[in-house]
Structure formats: structure tokens, C-alpha cells
Design an enzyme around this catalytic site. Structure first.
Site, short mmCIF file in Angstrom:
data_model
loop_
_atom_site.label_atom_id
_atom_site.label_comp_id
_atom_site.label_asym_id
_atom_site.label_seq_id
_atom_site.Cartn_x
_atom_site.Cartn_y
_atom_site.Cartn_z
N LYS A 210 0.84 -1.20 0.00
CA LYS A 210 0.00 0.00 0.00
C LYS A 210 0.88 1.26 0.00
O LYS A 210 0.69 2.16 -0.79
CB LYS A 210 -0.90 -0.05 1.24
N GLU A 216 10.47 -4.91 4.57
CA GLU A 216 10.53 -6.31 4.11
C GLU A 216 10.23 -6.40 2.62
O GLU A 216 10.93 -7.07 1.86
CB GLU A 216 9.50 -7.17 4.88
N GLY A 272 -4.98 -2.26 5.20
CA GLY A 272 -4.21 -3.40 4.70
C GLY A 272 -4.90 -4.74 4.93
O GLY A 272 -5.04 -5.56 4.03
N ARG A 273 -5.36 -4.95 6.16
CA ARG A 273 -5.96 -6.26 6.48
C ARG A 273 -7.39 -6.41 5.95
O ARG A 273 -8.02 -7.44 6.16
CB ARG A 273 -5.90 -6.50 7.99
N GLU A 358 -5.04 -7.41 14.98
CA GLU A 358 -4.52 -6.08 14.64
C GLU A 358 -5.66 -5.06 14.73
O GLU A 358 -5.45 -3.90 15.03
CB GLU A 358 -3.89 -6.07 13.24
N HIS A 389 -5.72 -34.10 16.96
CA HIS A 389 -4.62 -34.96 17.42
C HIS A 389 -3.51 -34.15 18.06
O HIS A 389 -2.40 -34.66 18.24
CB HIS A 389 -4.09 -35.78 16.25
N LYS A 509 9.35 -1.18 14.56
CA LYS A 509 9.90 -0.79 13.25
C LYS A 509 10.93 0.32 13.43
O LYS A 509 12.00 0.29 12.84
CB LYS A 509 8.77 -0.23 12.37
C1 G6Q Z 1 -2.69 -4.02 7.91
C2 G6Q Z 1 -1.46 -3.36 8.28
C3 G6Q Z 1 -0.19 -4.05 7.83
C4 G6Q Z 1 0.20 -3.73 6.39
C5 G6Q Z 1 1.65 -4.17 6.19
C6 G6Q Z 1 2.13 -3.95 4.79
O1 G6Q Z 1 -3.79 -3.62 8.16
O2 G6Q Z 1 -1.52 -2.04 7.92
O3 G6Q Z 1 -0.23 -5.43 7.99
O4 G6Q Z 1 -0.64 -4.36 5.50
O5 G6Q Z 1 2.48 -3.50 7.10
O6 G6Q Z 1 2.06 -2.61 4.46
P1 G6Q Z 1 2.22 -2.15 2.99
O7 G6Q Z 1 1.12 -2.74 2.17
O8 G6Q Z 1 2.18 -0.66 3.01
O9 G6Q Z 1 3.56 -2.66 2.51
#
Ligand code: G6Q
Length: 544
Positions: A210, A216, A272-273, A358, A389, A509
Site C-alpha cells: 500500500k 521487508e 491493509g488487512r 490487529e 490430534h 519498526k
Molecule cells: C494491515 C497493516 C499491515 C500492512 C503491512 C504492509 O492492516 O496495515 O499489515 O498491510 O504492514 O504494508 P504495505 O502494504 O504498506 O507494505
């Protein structure tokens, strides 16, 4: 709106629930079922193709009424309307929360800042469709003229968990001649293992981020570019044919060197989620095709409409959310187990971990004051029957209360002999065993030696929900995901928290940014952390 609400624990319904709770010290599930022969049928709900049996919960009809009252006194109705209206209900980031617009049919209107966003959504969907179709048909050629066989989504958190889960869940519908992989971890192993047997000339990377600023993802995207160029003779023109981006940040995408013609956008009102049905779902669309993707969106939308319009006592996500609040706040349950009896849903619990925790792992209310009750329960799980199990022991006979959501289907997608009947019999048996247990007398009657009797008794009275649907189609997956999205929303509304920010991920972070140069510096850096962190950094520098 929310500021006019009284403190959660002061609400009349909260107090009523507190005293109502004592009923369940005396009455267990066995007695509740004995009292009403029709309980199983009465306490179930059939809506939009999902069947929920919630009868095996520590509730009576009065409990449901009181919980619904709590939802009303907590302003749930207003909050739902507010979300669908495009109000900035993510107050700490001053953003609208409109993932429901991602699946709104053409022609519907959803407004953010005075603008109808539905046409923009469909414009991106159409571009995604063309791109996905050209990849799937082989029309899109890589730099050396070969068709694309491998898709690797690079992303993390919300830009990874949804795509991975959806790919696994809908693998049955996927194009089997293609490979789909997902790289998220900054641990190089993730990237190296995902690419080791692939031919770069047949591989397309989708960099999903996003912000396009995530450590990462950018680290993995750079390694992907190096890997591609190394395999393609070092010509940087190859990037345009082997990279696509999904982001809200066109400037950064261009800076990275990805052609913005291959960029698919979304907007700051998609968390994001909550984004697996936005362009973040590009890998899903390539895997299952645009038609199936649209069916998934239709599934999401039907749950949105159900959530928006059904009365609370007949509203699947509201009921599930209220039941979670009931156990979390009135029985001290700390977790919820989600147990899908369908192998394709193997990543569903992992996906839900982010969605639920989250969103609702928050300690202050919308007004910034301490919440007066426990928030976000821990969600976890594994697909059945594997869990039986391993950890089910603790659910059956441990000292903790763990409400369970079982999910299964009338029809399996891979009919094979007796497998499906055996699978489903286990769902019903587990829920039955949890609820009704096995008494001392029953164990005794089996001729069990006296000393072993306590070990073999099952107290029962362990609550569970069972969700049933016809089969795992793209549409059903959409319904299931939206069910949990709105379940989370309901819980967050009761607690009066912001379910749409995630400040809790920031501190680590920032600290990592300080530590990175301290690990990489060729000259011993001065360390000003606590004595533990200083020591660990020194040890690592010495031993790496
Ligand atoms: C979700 C969070 C988080 C996000 C990641 C990746 O709701 O905001 O999990 O999706 O940190 O972020 P980017 O899509 O910006 O790389």
C-alpha cells in the site's frame, strides 16, 4: 456520536448481563438442552447461504436479547451506518473505512469526501481483469518472449496474508499450469526457497505494498529485481515485463523502476488487512480468473448487505461478535479457536489472526481513555481433523474456556470414498463432546478403574458455533471473510475502540531502523540501549 455513550461497564445492558451471567454457574449446556427439546433448531440461523448453529453456547434467549441491547446501547447501528456512509471512523488516522465499496456492484454509490468511489473501484477491477486475462492466456510475454508460468506476490501483513489465504482457499479453481508463490519475510530463506526452481524468463513478480515503503517488501523486491536481471543477462528493460505493482503510491512505484502502466491502485480508505478484495487480490485474480474473482466479490457484497440490513438478532456477524464479547468479557475467555474442516482453508486462521488481533488489540477508546473492559481475544486455529490430534486435549479437558468456531461444508470439493462423511462426522462429534462431555457415572459404567476415572471425565459445557455452507466456492469464501470482518467490527463497536489503525506495530519498526546500522557498521558503534540489547548486539557482531 460515541462521546454521548456512557462508559461501557456503566451501560444498563452491561450491568444486566453481569447479573444474568450467574445463571450459568448453575445451568450447563446439558441442562439447557434438556429444558428445550427444540433448542438446536431454535438457536440457529440460515442466511445468505450460510447456516449457523449457535445453540451450543452458554446462552438463553434472554442472553441474546441482552447482548442485542448492549449492541444498541453501544451505538452499533450508528457505527454501521457511519462506515457505509464513508465517515472517517478510523479517527486516529482520519480515514474513511470503506472496504465494503471494493465489492459494491456497478451503479451503487459510496461516497468518500464527496466523491463516489465505486466507479474508481470498477475501473481498477477492469484493468486487473485485462492484465489477468493476458497473463492466463499466455498473451503477455516475458522479456525473452516466453509466456508467464510463475507468479510471485511480494508483500507482507495485509499485502500478503489475504492473497496467500485466498490462493490456498481457492486453489481448486486455480489455473493448474501456473505456479503461485508468496514471499513476505525479510528472512532471505523466504525469497530463495520461493525462486530456487523457477526460470526468471517465465516469472512475474507482483510487488504489493500500500505504502511502497515497507522494509521487508522493498528488500525482497530489490532481491527479486537482482535475481531477474541476473537470469536475463542484466538488461534492466526486462523489469517492465516481469514486474507489476499494487500500491497507493505511484511515485514510489516509478522510483523503483516499475512501469506505472503495470500498477494497480487502491486507496487510503482500504486498510491493509481489509484489502484482499482490492487490487491486492491481483494474484488471486490471476490464479482463479476474473469471473471467479467477481463471484468472490459478490459473496462479500451479500454479507455486507446482510450485515447492514438484518436485525441484530438475525445478523450473522453481529451474533458472532456479541458471542465473542460474551465470553471475553463475562467469562474471562482469552481466546477463540477457529477450526475449519476443509483443507483448503488451512491459512484461514492465520489470516484471521491479523484481521482480528490487529483490529481489536487496542487499549484505549475512540476518545483516548483507557477501555474499561478487556478487548480483542486471541484468535487461533488449525484445520480439522489435524488439531484433534494435538491441541484439542486442552479445549476438552484443560482448565481454560475456549469458545470454538467450527466451519465445514455439505459437499467436499474432492469427493473420494468416505472421506467427506468422516470429516464432517468429526465436526459434529467434537462439538457434541465439547458441549456434553462424559460424566463420572458414564466412565464408571465402562468398567474404568477407580483411580483413572477423574482422568477420563469430560466436564463438557464447552461452547462452540458450527458454520455450514454448501461448498467452498469463491462466493462462499467472500461471505466467510466478510462475516469475520463485520464480526470484528461489531466487537470493536461494543468496546468503542478504533479497529482500523495499528499503531502497535510502529515502535519495533522504528527501533529496528536504529539497530540496522549498529549491526552493519564495520566500526564498533557506541551502543546506548539497555544492557540486554547492547549485549545482544555485541554478541551478534562477534558471532555472525
Ligand atoms: C494491515 C497493516 C499491515 C500492512 C503491512 C504492509 O492492516 O496495515 O499489515 O498491510 O504492514 O504494508 P504495505 O502494504 O504498506 O507494505
Amino acid at each position: 456520536m460515541t462521546s454521548q455513550l456512557s462508559q461501557l461497564t456503566e451501560r444498563p445492558s452491561w450491568k444486566a448481563l453481569q447479573s444474568h451471567r450467574s445463571l450459568f454457574n448453575e445451568k450447563n449446556l446439558k441442562e439447557l438442552f434438556a429444558q428445550d427439546q427444540d433448542r438446536g433448531k431454535k438457536m440457529s440461523l440460515d442466511a445468505i447461504g450460510l447456516f449457523l448453529d449457535f445453540s451450543k453456547n452458554r446462552i438463553t434467549e434472554e442472553t441474546v436479547q441482552l447482548l442485542v441491547k448492549l449492541a444498541e446501547e453501544s451505538g452499533l447501528r450508528e457505527r454501521i451506518d457511519s462506515m457505509f456512509r464513508g465517515d472517517k471512523i478510523n479517527i486516529s488516522e482520519n480515514r474513511a473505512v470503506l472496504h465494503v465499496a471494493l465489492r459494491a456492484p456497478k451503479g451503487e454509490k459510496m461516497i468518500v469526501d464527496g466523491e463516489d468511489v465505486v466507479p474508481k473501484v470498477h475501473e481498477v477491477l477492469e484493468r486487473m481483469s485485462c492484465f489477468a486475462t493476458s497473463i492466463r492466456s499466455g498473451e503477455w510475454k516475458g522479456y525473452s518472449g516466453k509466456s508467464i508460468k510463475n507468479i510471485i506476490n511480494i508483500g507482507i501483513g495485509g499485502s500478503d496474508l489475504g492473497p496467500v489465504m485466498a490462493y490456498e482457499a481457492l486453489r481448486f479453481y486455480s489455473k493448474r499450469s501456473m505456479n503461485f508463490r508468496f514471499v513476505s519475510n525479510v528472512d532471505a530463506t523466504d525469497f530463495v526457497e520461493a525462486t530456487r526452481d523457477l526460470d526468471p524468463s517465465e516469472t512475474l513478480f507482483i510487488v504489493s505494498s500500500k505504502t511502497f515503503g515497507t522494509l521487508e517488501t522493498l528488500t525482497n523486491a530489490h532481491s527479486a529485481r537482482d535475481w531477474l536481471l541476473k537470469g536475463m543477462g542484466g538488461d534492466s528493460k526486462a523489469v517492465a515485463k516481469h514486474f507489476a505493482a499494487v500500491s497507493t503510491n505511484a511515485t514510489k512505484v516509478a522510483e523503483f523502476g516499475i512501469d506505472t502502466a503495470n500498477m494497480f491502485g487502491f486507496w487510503d480508505w482500504v486498510g491493509g488487512r481489509y484489502s484482499m478484495d482490492s487490487a491486492i487480490g491481483l494474484s488471486t485474480m490471476i490464479a482463479i480468473g476474473p469471473e471467479h474473482f467477481n463471484e468472490m466479490l459478490a459473496g462479500f457484497h451479500s454479507m455486507d448487505e446482510h450485515f447492514r440490513t438484518a436485525p441484530f438478532e438475525k445478523n450473522l456477524p453481529v451474533l458472532l461478535g456479541l458471542l465473542s464479547v460474551w465470553y471475553n468479557n463475562f467469562f474471562g475467555a482469552q481466546t477463540v479457536a477457529v477450526l475449519p474442516y476443509d483443507q483448503y482453508l488451512k491459512r484461514f486462521p492465520a489470516y484471521l489472526q491479523q484481521l482480528t488481533m490487529e483490529s481489536n488489540g487496542k487499549h484505549v477508546t475512540l476518545e483516548g481513555t483507557a477501555v474499561s473492559a478487556e478487548t480483542g481475544p486471541i484468535y487461533w486455529g488449525e484445520p480439522g481433523t489435524n488439531g484433534q490430534h494435538s491441541f484439542y486435549q486442552l479445549i476438552h479437558q484443560g482448565t481454560r474456556l475456549i469458545p470454538c468456531d467450527f466451519i465445514t461444508f455439505y459437499k467436499g470439493l474432492n469427493p473420494l470414498g468416505r472421506h467427506h462423511d468422516l470429516l464432517v462426522s468429526n465436526v459434529f462429534a467434537q462439538a457434541e463432546a465439547l458441549a456434553f462431555g462424559k460424566t463420572k457415572e458414564q466412565v464408571q459404567a465402562e468398567g474404568t478403574p477407580e483411580t483413572l476415572i477423574p482422568h477420563r471425565v469430560f466436564e463438557g459445557n464447552r461452547p462452540s458455533n458450527i458454520l455450514l455452507a454448501d461448498s467452498l466456492t469463491p462466493e462462499t469464501l467472500g461471505k466467510l471473510v466478510a462475516l469475520y470482518e463485520h464480526n470484528v467490527f461489531t466487537q470493536g463497536a461494543i468496546w468503542g475502540i478504533d479497529s482500523f489503525d495499528q499503531w502497535g506495530v510502529e515502535l519495533g519498526k522504528v527501533l529496528a531502523q536504529k539497530i540496522i546500522p549498529e549491526l552493519e557498521n564495520p566500526i564498533e558503534p557506541p551502543l546506548q540501549h539497555d544492557s540486554s540489547t547492547n549485549n545482544l548486539i555485541s554478541l551478534y557482531r562477534k558471532n555472525r
